[in-house]
Design a protein around this motif. Structure first.
Motif, PDB file in Angstrom:
ATOM      1  N   CYS A  33       1.057  -1.159   0.116  1.00  0.00           N
ATOM      2  CA  CYS A  33      -0.143   0.036  -0.084  1.00  0.00           C
ATOM      3  C   CYS A  33       1.044   1.098  -0.007  1.00  0.00           C
ATOM      4  CB  CYS A  33      -0.943  -0.032   1.119  1.00  0.00           C
ATOM      5  SG  CYS A  33      -2.207  -1.446   1.496  1.00  0.00           S
ATOM      6  N   THR A  34       0.517   2.277  -0.775  1.00  0.00           N
ATOM      7  CA  THR A  34       1.326   3.466  -0.894  1.00  0.00           C
ATOM      8  C   THR A  34       1.251   4.270   0.367  1.00  0.00           C
ATOM      9  OG1 THR A  34      -0.408   4.632  -1.882  1.00  0.00           O
ATOM     10  CG2 THR A  34       0.976   3.661  -3.299  1.00  0.00           C
ATOM     11  N   TYR A  35       0.486   3.929   1.240  1.00  0.00           N
ATOM     12  CA  TYR A  35       0.381   5.003   2.612  1.00  0.00           C
ATOM     13  C   TYR A  35       1.288   4.269   3.457  1.00  0.00           C
ATOM     14  CZ  TYR A  35      -3.249   1.090   3.618  1.00  0.00           C
ATOM     15  OH  TYR A  35      -3.836   0.086   3.578  1.00  0.00           O
ATOM     16  N   LEU A  36       2.073   2.915   3.109  1.00  0.00           N
ATOM     17  CA  LEU A  36       2.992   2.423   4.023  1.00  0.00           C
ATOM     18  C   LEU A  36       4.306   2.834   3.501  1.00  0.00           C
ATOM     19  CD1 LEU A  36       1.572  -1.023   4.794  1.00  0.00           C
ATOM     20  CD2 LEU A  36       1.826   0.793   6.377  1.00  0.00           C
ATOM     21  N   LEU A  37       4.458   2.827   2.116  1.00  0.00           N
ATOM     22  CA  LEU A  37       5.710   3.241   1.605  1.00  0.00           C
ATOM     23  C   LEU A  37       5.644   4.013   0.444  1.00  0.00           C
ATOM     24  CD1 LEU A  37       8.098   0.085   1.884  1.00  0.00           C
ATOM     25  CD2 LEU A  37       8.582   2.453   3.314  1.00  0.00           C
ATOM     26  N   SER A  38       6.131   5.155   0.142  1.00  0.00           N
ATOM     27  CA  SER A  38       5.897   5.748  -1.096  1.00  0.00           C
ATOM     28  C   SER A  38       6.759   4.997  -2.412  1.00  0.00           C
ATOM     29  CB  SER A  38       6.545   7.183  -1.152  1.00  0.00           C
ATOM     30  OG  SER A  38       7.955   7.069  -0.849  1.00  0.00           O
ATOM     31  N   ASP A  39       6.675   5.295  -3.626  1.00  0.00           N
ATOM     32  CA  ASP A  39       7.215   4.524  -4.604  1.00  0.00           C
ATOM     33  C   ASP A  39       8.776   4.722  -4.411  1.00  0.00           C
ATOM     34  OD1 ASP A  39       5.085   3.392  -5.760  1.00  0.00           O
ATOM     35  OD2 ASP A  39       4.867   5.369  -7.240  1.00  0.00           O
ATOM     36  N   PHE A  40       9.316   5.868  -3.945  1.00  0.00           N
ATOM     37  CA  PHE A  40      10.669   6.393  -3.716  1.00  0.00           C
ATOM     38  C   PHE A  40      10.928   5.457  -2.533  1.00  0.00           C
ATOM     39  CE2 PHE A  40      13.931   8.354  -1.329  1.00  0.00           C
ATOM     40  CZ  PHE A  40      14.838   8.793  -2.110  1.00  0.00           C
ATOM     41  N   GLU A  41      10.330   5.342  -1.401  1.00  0.00           N
ATOM     42  CA  GLU A  41      10.809   4.441  -0.369  1.00  0.00           C
ATOM     43  C   GLU A  41      11.042   3.016  -0.632  1.00  0.00           C
ATOM     44  OE1 GLU A  41       8.978   7.096   3.595  1.00  0.00           O
ATOM     45  OE2 GLU A  41       7.760   5.792   2.132  1.00  0.00           O
ATOM     46  N   PHE A  42      10.015   2.588  -1.435  1.00  0.00           N
ATOM     47  CA  PHE A  42      10.105   1.204  -1.952  1.00  0.00           C
ATOM     48  C   PHE A  42      11.342   1.039  -2.825  1.00  0.00           C
ATOM     49  CE2 PHE A  42       9.236  -2.304  -4.805  1.00  0.00           C
ATOM     50  CZ  PHE A  42       8.723  -3.130  -4.014  1.00  0.00           C
ATOM     51  N   GLN A  43      11.928   1.851  -3.777  1.00  0.00           N
ATOM     52  CA  GLN A  43      12.936   1.736  -4.366  1.00  0.00           C
ATOM     53  C   GLN A  43      14.282   1.641  -3.592  1.00  0.00           C
ATOM     54  OE1 GLN A  43      12.672   5.072  -7.370  1.00  0.00           O
ATOM     55  NE2 GLN A  43      11.017   3.974  -8.579  1.00  0.00           N
ATOM     56  N   GLN A  44      14.190   2.675  -2.563  1.00  0.00           N
ATOM     57  CA  GLN A  44      15.122   2.730  -1.660  1.00  0.00           C
ATOM     58  C   GLN A  44      15.161   1.586  -0.801  1.00  0.00           C
ATOM     59  OE1 GLN A  44      17.653   5.293  -1.455  1.00  0.00           O
ATOM     60  NE2 GLN A  44      16.758   5.567  -3.194  1.00  0.00           N
ATOM     61  N   MET A  45      14.386   0.719  -0.480  1.00  0.00           N
ATOM     62  CA  MET A  45      14.257  -0.373   0.284  1.00  0.00           C
ATOM     63  C   MET A  45      14.848  -1.582  -0.625  1.00  0.00           C
ATOM     64  SD  MET A  45      11.099  -2.093   2.325  1.00  0.00           S
ATOM     65  CE  MET A  45      10.210  -2.831   0.953  1.00  0.00           C
ATOM     66  N   GLN A  46      14.421  -1.646  -1.811  1.00  0.00           N
ATOM     67  CA  GLN A  46      15.289  -2.527  -2.912  1.00  0.00           C
ATOM     68  C   GLN A  46      16.266  -2.449  -2.850  1.00  0.00           C
ATOM     69  OE1 GLN A  46      12.961  -4.973  -3.704  1.00  0.00           O
ATOM     70  NE2 GLN A  46      11.451  -3.934  -2.489  1.00  0.00           N
ATOM     71  N   LEU A  47      16.936  -1.201  -2.970  1.00  0.00           N
ATOM     72  CA  LEU A  47      18.421  -0.921  -3.086  1.00  0.00           C
ATOM     73  C   LEU A  47      19.122  -1.292  -1.833  1.00  0.00           C
ATOM     74  CD1 LEU A  47      20.711   0.500  -4.610  1.00  0.00           C
ATOM     75  CD2 LEU A  47      20.185   2.441  -3.740  1.00  0.00           C
ATOM     76  N   ALA A  48      18.381  -1.150  -0.589  1.00  0.00           N
ATOM     77  CA  ALA A  48      19.263  -1.534   0.897  1.00  0.00           C
ATOM     78  C   ALA A  48      19.213  -3.177   0.759  1.00  0.00           C
ATOM     79  CB  ALA A  48      18.174  -0.814   2.109  1.00  0.00           C
ATOM     80  N   LYS A  49      18.345  -3.709   0.451  1.00  0.00           N
ATOM     81  CA  LYS A  49      18.330  -5.114   0.413  1.00  0.00           C
ATOM     82  C   LYS A  49      19.235  -5.846  -0.401  1.00  0.00           C
ATOM     83  CE  LYS A  49      14.104  -6.857  -0.103  1.00  0.00           C
ATOM     84  NZ  LYS A  49      12.604  -6.903  -0.802  1.00  0.00           N
ATOM     85  N   GLN A  50      19.451  -5.214  -1.623  1.00  0.00           N
ATOM     86  CA  GLN A  50      20.674  -5.668  -2.494  1.00  0.00           C
ATOM     87  C   GLN A  50      21.964  -5.484  -1.850  1.00  0.00           C
ATOM     88  OE1 GLN A  50      20.169  -3.612  -6.130  1.00  0.00           O
ATOM     89  NE2 GLN A  50      18.019  -4.233  -6.373  1.00  0.00           N
ATOM     90  N   ASN A  51      22.115  -4.641  -1.024  1.00  0.00           N
ATOM     91  CA  ASN A  51      23.557  -4.244  -0.523  1.00  0.00           C
ATOM     92  C   ASN A  51      23.677  -4.401   0.916  1.00  0.00           C
ATOM     93  OD1 ASN A  51      25.011  -2.649  -3.062  1.00  0.00           O
ATOM     94  ND2 ASN A  51      22.785  -1.829  -2.888  1.00  0.00           N
ATOM     95  N   ASP A  52      22.773  -5.081   1.518  1.00  0.00           N
ATOM     96  CA  ASP A  52      22.738  -5.279   2.926  1.00  0.00           C
ATOM     97  C   ASP A  52      23.130  -6.835   3.324  1.00  0.00           C
ATOM     98  OD1 ASP A  52      22.639  -5.481   5.717  1.00  0.00           O
ATOM     99  OD2 ASP A  52      20.746  -4.160   5.742  1.00  0.00           O
ATOM    100  N   ILE A  53      24.152  -7.092   3.899  1.00  0.00           N
ATOM    101  CA  ILE A  53      24.528  -8.583   4.175  1.00  0.00           C
ATOM    102  C   ILE A  53      24.124  -9.036   5.555  1.00  0.00           C
ATOM    103  CG2 ILE A  53      26.210  -8.823   2.109  1.00  0.00           C
ATOM    104  CD1 ILE A  53      28.398  -8.720   4.485  1.00  0.00           C
ATOM    105  N   VAL A  54      23.979  -7.835   6.422  1.00  0.00           N
ATOM    106  CA  VAL A  54      23.656  -7.811   7.798  1.00  0.00           C
ATOM    107  C   VAL A  54      22.259  -8.306   7.835  1.00  0.00           C
ATOM    108  CG1 VAL A  54      24.340  -6.846   9.998  1.00  0.00           C
ATOM    109  CG2 VAL A  54      25.904  -6.567   8.080  1.00  0.00           C
ATOM    110  N   ALA A  55      21.513  -7.191   7.749  1.00  0.00           N
ATOM    111  CA  ALA A  55      20.210  -7.319   8.274  1.00  0.00           C
ATOM    112  C   ALA A  55      18.980  -8.039   7.352  1.00  0.00           C
ATOM    113  CB  ALA A  55      19.667  -5.930   8.582  1.00  0.00           C
TER     114      ALA A  55
END
Length: 201
Positions: A50-72
């Motif tokens: 739902c967009t009220y949980l994450l904006s499109d920009f936030e969702f894109q940033q979350m995907q980027l974080a997942k790609q580069n985060d080996i810890v969490a």
């Protein structure tokens, strides 16, 4: 932000989502929010969130974080025991003599590191009497002090006092903020074990 807070980027997203669910949508209790957040973390289609949980920009940033985060974020599903077994195999490959934790416990030893080294082993020019293997990221964040102290600091201090100098190999790395907390212990980032070329029996 991740560097400033000394936290993995995916952990920051989890905290943002947890606060958003609790404050704006009154989702109780914490376990329920955790399940929702976990399902969102493994979602790759923005239309399913739902967009009220994450904006499109936030969702894109979350995907980027997942790609580069080996810890969490779990890219490697290896269990802690499997990581310890990899270190053991590496020691065996280099013909390093040791007593493992299981045998130490059977002998009622007060200190039970993962590996008590029997040889005069030097790692990065540091005499190593014991090796402890951890699969988490050791953060120097003040808010995470209780976990770091319980899971690492107290244990290492006891090993230093009773066994001498040693090495802690942290599979997912550590913060510079905790390096100076130990007198005779070397912290190493796990990395590929094939890169451990400083093991000198």
């Amino acid at each position: 932000m991740s560097k400033e807070l000394d936290l993995p980027p995916v952990s920051i997203f989890r905290a943002i989502l947890d606060a958003r669910l609790a404050r704006e949508f009154n989702v109780p209790p914490h376990k329920t929010r955790s399940r929702i957040i976990k399902s969102m973390m493994y979602e790759h289609d923005s239309k399913s969130i739902c967009t009220y949980l994450l904006s499109d920009f936030e969702f894109q940033q979350m995907q980027l974080a997942k790609q580069n985060d080996i810890v969490a974020y779990a890219h490697d599903d290896a269990l802690p025991q499997q990581w310890e077994d990899q270190v053991m195999a590496h020691l065996d490959e280099h013909n390093i003599n040791y007593v493992n934790e299981e045998i130490l416990r059977q002998s009622d030893s007060k200190s039970t590191p993962d590996f008590l080294i029997l040889d005069d082993l030097y790692i990065n020019n540091k005499l190593t009497r014991w090796i402890e293997v951890k699969s988490f990221y050791a953060s120097g964040l003040r808010e995470n002090h209780y976990f770091t102290k319980k899971a690492l600091l107290n244990q290492v201090k006891r090993y230093e006092r009773e066994l001498g100098s040693g090495v802690v190999i942290l599979k997912n790395g550590f913060s510079d903020a905790i390096i100076n907390k130990f007198d005779r212990t070397l912290l190493l980032d796990g990395g590929p074990l094939s890169d451990f070329t400083t093991l000198i029996p």
